[in-house]
Design a protein around this motif. Structure first.
Motif, PDB file in Angstrom:
ATOM      1  N   LEU B 114       0.523  -0.627  -0.101  1.00 25.15           N
ATOM      2  CA  LEU B 114      -0.225  -0.306  -0.112  1.00 25.15           C
ATOM      3  C   LEU B 114       1.160   0.920  -0.524  1.00 25.15           C
ATOM      4  CD1 LEU B 114      -2.099  -1.433   2.754  1.00 25.15           C
ATOM      5  CD2 LEU B 114      -2.501  -1.214   0.446  1.00 25.15           C
ATOM      6  N   THR B 115       1.350   1.163  -1.139  1.00 26.02           N
ATOM      7  CA  THR B 115       2.729   2.166  -1.118  1.00 26.02           C
ATOM      8  C   THR B 115       2.107   3.468  -1.094  1.00 26.02           C
ATOM      9  OG1 THR B 115       2.855   1.734  -3.843  1.00 26.02           O
ATOM     10  CG2 THR B 115       4.587   1.187  -2.428  1.00 26.02           C
ATOM     11  N   THR B 116       1.177   4.369  -1.612  1.00 23.79           N
ATOM     12  CA  THR B 116       0.357   5.426  -1.004  1.00 23.79           C
ATOM     13  C   THR B 116      -0.320   5.488   0.257  1.00 23.79           C
ATOM     14  OG1 THR B 116      -1.400   5.246  -2.856  1.00 23.79           O
ATOM     15  CG2 THR B 116       0.897   5.686  -4.127  1.00 23.79           C
ATOM     16  N   SER B 117      -0.841   4.735   0.459  1.00 21.14           N
ATOM     17  CA  SER B 117      -1.589   4.681   1.553  1.00 21.14           C
ATOM     18  C   SER B 117      -1.061   5.563   2.914  1.00 21.14           C
ATOM     19  CB  SER B 117      -2.125   3.581   1.803  1.00 21.14           C
ATOM     20  OG  SER B 117      -3.051   3.281   1.050  1.00 21.14           O
ATOM     21  N   PRO B 118      -2.543   6.404   3.375  1.00 24.05           N
ATOM     22  CA  PRO B 118      -1.299   6.594   4.500  1.00 24.05           C
ATOM     23  C   PRO B 118      -1.176   5.889   5.451  1.00 24.05           C
ATOM     24  CG  PRO B 118      -3.798   7.974   4.274  1.00 24.05           C
ATOM     25  CD  PRO B 118      -3.198   7.021   2.820  1.00 24.05           C
ATOM     26  N   PHE B 121      -4.126   4.989   8.284  1.00 22.20           N
ATOM     27  CA  PHE B 121      -4.957   3.801   7.383  1.00 22.20           C
ATOM     28  C   PHE B 121      -4.436   2.826   7.664  1.00 22.20           C
ATOM     29  CE2 PHE B 121      -6.008   2.150   3.348  1.00 22.20           C
ATOM     30  CZ  PHE B 121      -7.756   1.618   3.146  1.00 22.20           C
TER      31      PHE B 121
END
Lengths: 432, 363, 591
Positions: B114-118, B121
């Protein structure tokens, strides 16, 4: 209990509500452009010149896709950029889809770049999770862009399959090395091993009239005419199919390319590393000058390496166990059984030893690079890492001496049990 | 007050094994290589033996205190002050490992998929499991372990089996790696890898019988030693020594290599299943025991009202370290160097104290 | 404000009320809940009757009936000696003359020169009139004149032992008993001068005969299914399970409907506390009418919010019998062709009756396939979504490009696509059940044509998704238990959402949460996921895979049956020629 559950549900809802508003990482497949091959050259205006082949949607049953326009299953982009990832950004300015590197099947470096050292690029490729650890590494003798352009997969519909299969051909030709990015990277950092890469190039001949042998290495191997392996990539007198050729290997010292080996030497490289599977060999007929015996050679057991250090210099002893099937005997001498078979076997053994020593000699004297990874076997001679590090295997390798032992056995004569010479009208009357 | 939950050796063994082995998915193989170089596997065996010796001592001393957990013993040894002190120490240690693991696992999850998830999250997912697990209590958690751990173990072994082609025993040479001194003397403090055995001392009342306690301890230590050994063995034989130090998530890198023909490549995402499952279980269990210890330390009637506040505290604390390497630094250099004092020395001291106290009035 | 209060309620701590959940314990005698001493006393006599019946059954194939015990034993006898008084009460209770189908037949009995007035009541349509004519009216009216050598002073005894040849004659002390019986297809006989009424079982309900089960089909195995009649259902069970200790307890549920039900169990196998708990739950139900075991199931299950069923409903007598032999309890209800069996575990809902009849390699193949089917039905769309949205690198490149080109023209995001197809599939399924028979086949065409072909042609969904949804649908049909199929269909949507949010991580979190939910559940005191979690000793012989029949030596440990062992260690005694066949008899029954 009921309150507890209510609370849990409430909490979950509270958590899930903001979550539902965004699926941060979800990317639809059709929003992505999948790069299947990446070529890296030295750029004119910048450090790198990147060439990307991006797969087009496969030709479906409606005959669309598949690249009606130019007949290619991929689109090729080139860009000059300071680094791989900035190059991607630059390409994304023109490509409609977000570019993904997860399906790269091959990375091609130009030999110019390779000779300067691949370290920075390799690190980038390890760090990013997108690159596959088992993709092959190719060094193009000219430019990677040209090499990738010349790939025109005639035999398979999709390019990815082409890339996946063509670099597996070491299993049945023995003319290219087995290279995986994983190994390549580890070897480039290793104290005991140097990496190799597949040598590729665009075929230089456009028509039969241009064929010549001036770049062949057959004289070097002491032959009167070239065998199948006596070429570097691009020099094979062949036409048709894809114009890209893969034969031979690029020798590295650390992350720097130091030289090239032709197909024949590549076969012996495979033998030394134990990755050899089988291939067809021409061996000079021991009893009949000018004829060849064609053998299908297999590795019956992995080679045994024994390394000693005598007076600070490595002494490497190699034992090979090979077996072969007779494919053709041009001289029609009966090599299937008895003394003749012994003669053939010992001839093959001495031929292999001779060629092997030539190859090993090259690695020691010409390249001073332990591409076979003998150092991995030398490590056992030390008890701690510090001692091993202090020995500095890579610098000692140039003093290495070899002894080679080959056990070869003809196992199966093929479908013909007894060779018989063909009967012409003259000879026929003689025998009768 | 409440009906006592009791469960068997199997469940308890599964819990402890998972607690100890969850770190395999983080950095344990790399730590072994960092300490011992090519001799990571010898080092793993060594600390396993140390841990088993430590447990043997504790287990001997434990015999008269069947069904009592560490807090009870602390109370016997030093009264209320002892209990509160020991309770706080345990809460601190478990709290640290929960926060650290939550952060590390979430960070790794971000690295892997999930590279772009904060980060928040990703941590929310952990939070949900942690809260639900704590609500349903030890019984549900232990039962979930009973079969989930088998699946995790099987998946782990499959990964190890998948890279069998890449194993080069030559990478284990030189045999002594960084040298005997580094392995056997400096490495001894790394026995903190088995710090989670502490939870077993808290589990004692759930296990009731002393025999169960002892069997569970040996079994889980043995099993987790085997898994740690397999992981460090495979890792150090697949990745040669100096390069292996680069790998952030060792098992992930191993899983990436798996290739079965053209079709099965890059199945590392499947590995995410067992990886996430193991970490979720780890965090839920340690979180439950934080609450359990807190409840017992301060002699509260209920722990459920604590769940939400504690979960929020844990999540907030896990955000404090500014980056990935910082938290790894704390975890590796600080916690894993000194946790053995809490896990092994503290129980021994308490047990001895308790014995002395007990004998005095008798005379 | 209500909402304010609720939020406050949620956020602030309240002392939880201690509930004592029912847990099936090993030692049943210590369970204090077994408070019905009267029941225990009754058991003795009931058992005797059962034994008698069993004997009878073996001798001659008479219609099997269990004595219907008056369950309202506390009621005072209220039958008057005055026939007219009784008649008035009956007419009042049955709302005569409003009630049209109640027949009151008045007649006189001549006994030893005296004429006694009497009347018979029954419902037209529930009884076999021929039996009433031949076995009740005829003897009373005609044969009572015969000179019978007996000096019975007591008319009651006299009538019972000499005049009425009917095989099931009972005496009733209260009107309620009579009325219950009449409603259950009996007839009531009031005789002047007696404060006791006779009831005779002459029922002949209109209804199906025994047919093949419609939903739980097997290839190898018995082909009978339950019907809507209580007694034929208990009969079907008794027919199969010839065990002297098989008990059929009667119980009436419904304050108004007074639906007769039976609790069946094998007395010396089933755990007493389990039987007591079933009895307690059934008796405690306060409801006016109850129609089907489907309703009953919802009244007695432990956790109404758990997605999976916690009670087994089956229409196969053989299934019920084999579960009874394991120590479970069956609940048969009048009017329902489904019999409930409790407790169940997650394994039971994944098994079909056939598993036991097939040789073990075959049934293990079936079980593995069913587990796969379950996983597919639960996870396949979610995994598809996760892979295509999050984990592209996992898909083989060729397949990826195929998916890519298929999706190229589809306008929706794949989540919407999946939901669209899943919902249409559920639509087809629901419509297929509701559609009137004759036009049923057209539905298949519509479904296949419109959804399969046209949707793809119109580029609304990608063809690969149709495959995914179709396989998922097949998977959910392969789950043998109807209700469990529902459970996984519902949960599937949850997993789809989770995987759309965060790929495999979401699925894993979903699995962990679902796992926690499942292991926390209990079905009648038995942990729902046992014998896997908690692991019980020896429970693995039939846990996930099945061992051969002769190796299934023990009853499931979690049942805490009175006798743990089903068969001795060596059940195939012929294997060892030296074993004396009498020697190991003693081993048989050591629980």
């Amino acid at each position: 209990m009921a309150r507890g559950k209510l609370l849990v549900i409430f909490l979950m809802l509270a958590i899930i509500c903001p979550v539902m508003t965004s699926c941060f990482d979800a990317k639809e497949v059709d929003d992505m452009g999948f790069v299947i091959a990446l070529g890296l050259d030295k750029g004119k205006t910048n450090a790198l010149r990147m060439t990307l082949q991006i797969a087009k949607p496969m030709a479906g049953d409606n005959g669309g896709g598949g690249g009606k326009d130019d007949g290619l299953p991929y689109a090729q982009f080139s860009v000059e950029a300071p680094s791989i990832y900035s190059g991607l950004n630059m390409i994304n300015t023109s490509a409609s889809k977000q570019i993904s590197l997860t399906h790269i099947k091959v990375v091609v470096f130009s030999s110019e770049l390779a000779r300067e050292g691949l370290g920075p690029y390799l690190h980038a490729m390890v760090r990013g999770r997108e690159f596959r650890p088992n993709m092959p590494i190719v060094v193009a003798r000219n430019t990677a862009e040209e090499y990738l352009e010349s790939v025109d997969p005639k035999l398979v519909v999709n390019a990815t399959k082409y890339y996946e299969l063509v670099y597996q051909s070491y299993k049945y030709t023995g003319l290219i090395p087995k290279v995986e990015f994983h190994d390549f990277y580890l070897s480039s950092e290793s104290l005991c091993k140097n990496p190799v890469a597949i040598l590729g190039n665009t075929a230089k001949f456009q028509s039969v009239d241009e064929f010549d042998l001036k770049d062949s290495t057959y004289l070097e191997h002491g032959r009167s005419s070239p065998f199948e392996g006596d070429f570097y990539a691009g020099d094979i007198p062949a036409l048709g199919g894809s114009r890209s050729e893969n034969i031979g290997l690029a020798v590295f010292d650390g992350d720097r390319m130091v030289g090239e080996l032709d197909g024949t030497n590549t076969t012996f490289h495979l033998l030394c590393t134990g990755d050899f599977v089988h291939s067809y060999w021409n061996v000079p007929d021991p009893l009949s000058e000018g004829h060849y015996v064609l053998l299908d050679i297999k590795q019956s057991r992995k080679p045994r390496h024994h390394v000693e250090i005598v007076e600070g210099k490595p002494v490497i002893h190699l034992t090979f166990n090979l077996e072969g099937d007779l494919l053709s005997v041009q001289s029609t001498i009966d090599y299937e059984a008895g003394d003749n078979s012994m003669i053939l076997e010992s001839a093959v053994e001495s031929y292999i030893i001779d060629q092997l020593l030539q190859y090993l000699d090259k690695t020691v004297n010409e390249f001073q690079s332990d591409i076979c990874g003998f150092g991995t076997h030398a490590r056992g001679l030390f008890t701690t890492w510090a001692e091993w590090e202090a020995y500095q295997w890579k610098s000692k390798y140039k003093d290495a001496t070899f002894t080679v032992d080959v056990n070869f056995k003809v196992r199966r004569p093929g479908l013909i049990l007894r060779s018989k010479s063909s009967v012409t009208s003259e000879s026929g009357s003689d025998t009768q | 007050m409440k009906k006592k939950t009791v469960f068997g050796n199997w469940e308890a063994g599964a819990i402890i094994s998972n607690l100890i082995c969850a770190k395999v998915f983080l950095d344990s193989p790399r730590l072994a290589v960092e300490t011992a170089g090519t001799a990571a596997w010898i080092f793993t065996i060594y600390i396993a033996i140390l841990a088993i010796i430590g447990f043997t001592v504790i287990q001997r001393l434990y015999k008269p205190y069947e069904g009592k957990d560490l807090l009870d013993i602390a109370e016997l040894a030093a009264g209320n002050i002892g209990r509160v002190f020991v309770g706080l120490v345990i809460i601190l240690c478990l709290g640290w490992s929960t926060t650290a693991y939550m952060r590390l696992f979430s960070e790794n999850m971000k690295l892997i998929s999930l590279t772009t998830s904060p980060l928040s999250f990703v941590e929310l997912f952990y939070m949900v499991c942690l809260v639900v697990g704590a609500y349903l209590g030890m019984e549900a958690l232990s039962r979930l372990h009973a079969f989930a751990v088998i699946i995790i173990a099987a998946g782990f072994l499959l990964i190890m089996l998948g890279v069998v082609n890449y194993i080069d025993l030559g990478n284990l040479l030189p045999i002594l790696g960084n040298g005997a001194e580094k392995i056997f003397i400096k490495g001894a403090s790394k026995v903190s890898a088995f710090f989670e055995i502490l939870v077993l001392f808290l589990l004692a009342p759930f296990l009731k019988k002393y025999q169960n306690f002892r069997a569970t301890g040996y079994w889980s230590l043995g099993l987790s030693a085997v898994f740690l050994l397999i992981s460090s063995f495979v890792f150090s034989s697949v990745f040669p020594y100096p390069s292996s130090l680069e790998r952030t998530i060792p098992i992930f890198h191993i899983a990436r290599l798996i290739k079965l023909g053209r079709f099965f490549q890059r199945v590392e995402s499947l590995f995410l299943f067992i990886w996430a499952a193991s970490s979720l279980l780890y965090i839920s269990v340690t979180f439950y025991f934080i609450l359990f210890t807190f409840q017992k330390t301060f002699q509260l009637d209920y722990y459920k009202p604590l769940i939400i506040p504690f979960a929020i505290i844990i999540m907030s604390v896990s955000f404090i370290p500014s980056d990935f390497t910082e938290i790894i630094g704390y975890e590796v250099n600080l916690f894993r160097n000194w946790a053995w004092i809490v896990a092994f020395v503290m129980p021994v001291l308490l047990l001895i104290l308790a014995r002395l106290r007990k004998k005095k009035p008798a005379r | 404000m209500d909402i304010k209060k609720r939020i406050k309620n949620l956020l602030f701590f309240h002392e939880p009320q201690m509930e004592k959940p029912f847990i099936l314990k090993e030692d049943s005698s210590s369970d204090g809940r077994d408070n019905s001493d009267i029941e225990k006393n009754k058991e003795g006599s009931r058992k005797k009757k059962n034994e008698d019946l069993l004997l009878l059954k073996k001798l001659e194939k008479i219609k099997l009936t269990d004595k219907k015990e008056g369950s309202d034993k506390e009621e005072k006898p209220d039958i008057s000696k005055q026939l007219s008084e009784n008649k008035r009460v009956i007419e009042e209770r049955f709302s005569i003359p409003l009630n049209g189908d109640l027949i009151i037949r008045k007649f006189d009995i001549t006994v030893k020169d005296s004429v006694i007035a009497a009347f018979l009541i029954f419902f037209d349509g529930l009884v076999d009139t021929k039996v009433i004519n031949d076995d009740i009216l005829q003897p009373l009216m005609l044969l009572s004149n015969l000179d019978i050598k007996s000096d019975g002073e007591n008319i009651l005894n006299y009538i019972r032992s000499h005049i009425l040849p009917h095989n099931q004659l009972k005496e009733a002390r209260t009107h309620q008993e009579v009325i219950d019986e009449v409603y259950f297809g009996g007839c009531g006989l009031y005789i002047d001068g007696l404060d006791t009424a006779f009831t005779a079982d002459v029922k002949e309900f209109p209804g199906r005969s025994v047919e093949r089960p419609n939903n739980e089909l097997v290839i190898r195995g018995p082909q009978e299914g339950f019907t809507e009649s209580l007694r034929s259902n208990t009969g079907l069970i008794r027919k199969r399970l010839m065990d002297q200790k098989l008990i059929t307890e009667n119980i009436i549920i419904g304050r108004r409907s007074r639906t007769p039900c039976s609790i069946m169990y094998v007395k010396d196998i089933a755990n007493d506390s389990l039987v007591a708990e079933v009895r307690r739950r059934l008796k405690s139900i306060e409801v006016d009418h109850i129609m089907d075991t489907g309703e009953l199931e919802q009244f007695i299950e432990d956790d109404p919010s758990l997605p999976t069923p916690q009670v087994m409903a089956t229409e196969r007598p053989d299934r019920v019998c084999s579960m009874l032999t394991e120590g479970r309890v069956a609940i048969v209800m009048h009017g329902s062709p489904f019999v409930l069996v409790v407790p169940v575990t997650s394994n039971d809902i994944m098994y079909s009756a056939e598993d036991q009849y097939l040789r073990f390699p075959y049934s293990n193949l079936l079980r593995i396939i069913r587990i796969l089917a379950l996983l597919m039905s639960l996870l396949l769309p979610a995994i598809f979504l996760a892979i295509t949205n999050y984990h592209h690198e996992m898909i083989p490149t060729d397949l990826l490009l195929a998916i890519l080109s298929a999706r190229e023209k589809v306008p929706f995001p794949s989540v919407v696509e999946v939901f669209l197809m899943e919902i249409s599939f559920e639509l087809i399924r629901e419509a297929g059940i509701r559609i009137p028979g004759p036009i049923g086949p057209t539905l298949g065409i519509i479904g296949a044509l419109i959804l399969g072909q046209a949707a793809v042609e119109a580029n609304i969904v990608s063809p690969i998704l149709i495959i995914v949804v179709a396989v998922t649908g097949l998977g959910s049909f392969a789950i043998p238990n109807f209700s469990a199929g529902f459970a996984f269909r519902i949960l599937r949507f949850g997993f789809i959402i989770l995987s759309a949010i965060s790929g495999f991580l979401g699925i894993t979190v979903g699995l962990v949460l679902m796992g926690l939910w499942m292991v926390n559940a209990k079905s009648f005191g038995v942990p729902f996921v046992s014998p896997v979690a908690p692991r019980t000793s020896g429970g693995f012989s039939d846990a996930v895979l099945k061992s051969p029949v002769w190796k299934q030596e023990k009853r499931p440990d979690y049942m805490n049956a009175k006798k743990g062992r089903k068969q001795p260690h060596i059940s195939r005694r012929w294997i060892n020629r030296d074993v004396d066949s009498n020697k190991s008899d003693s081993e048989d029954n050591n629980g």
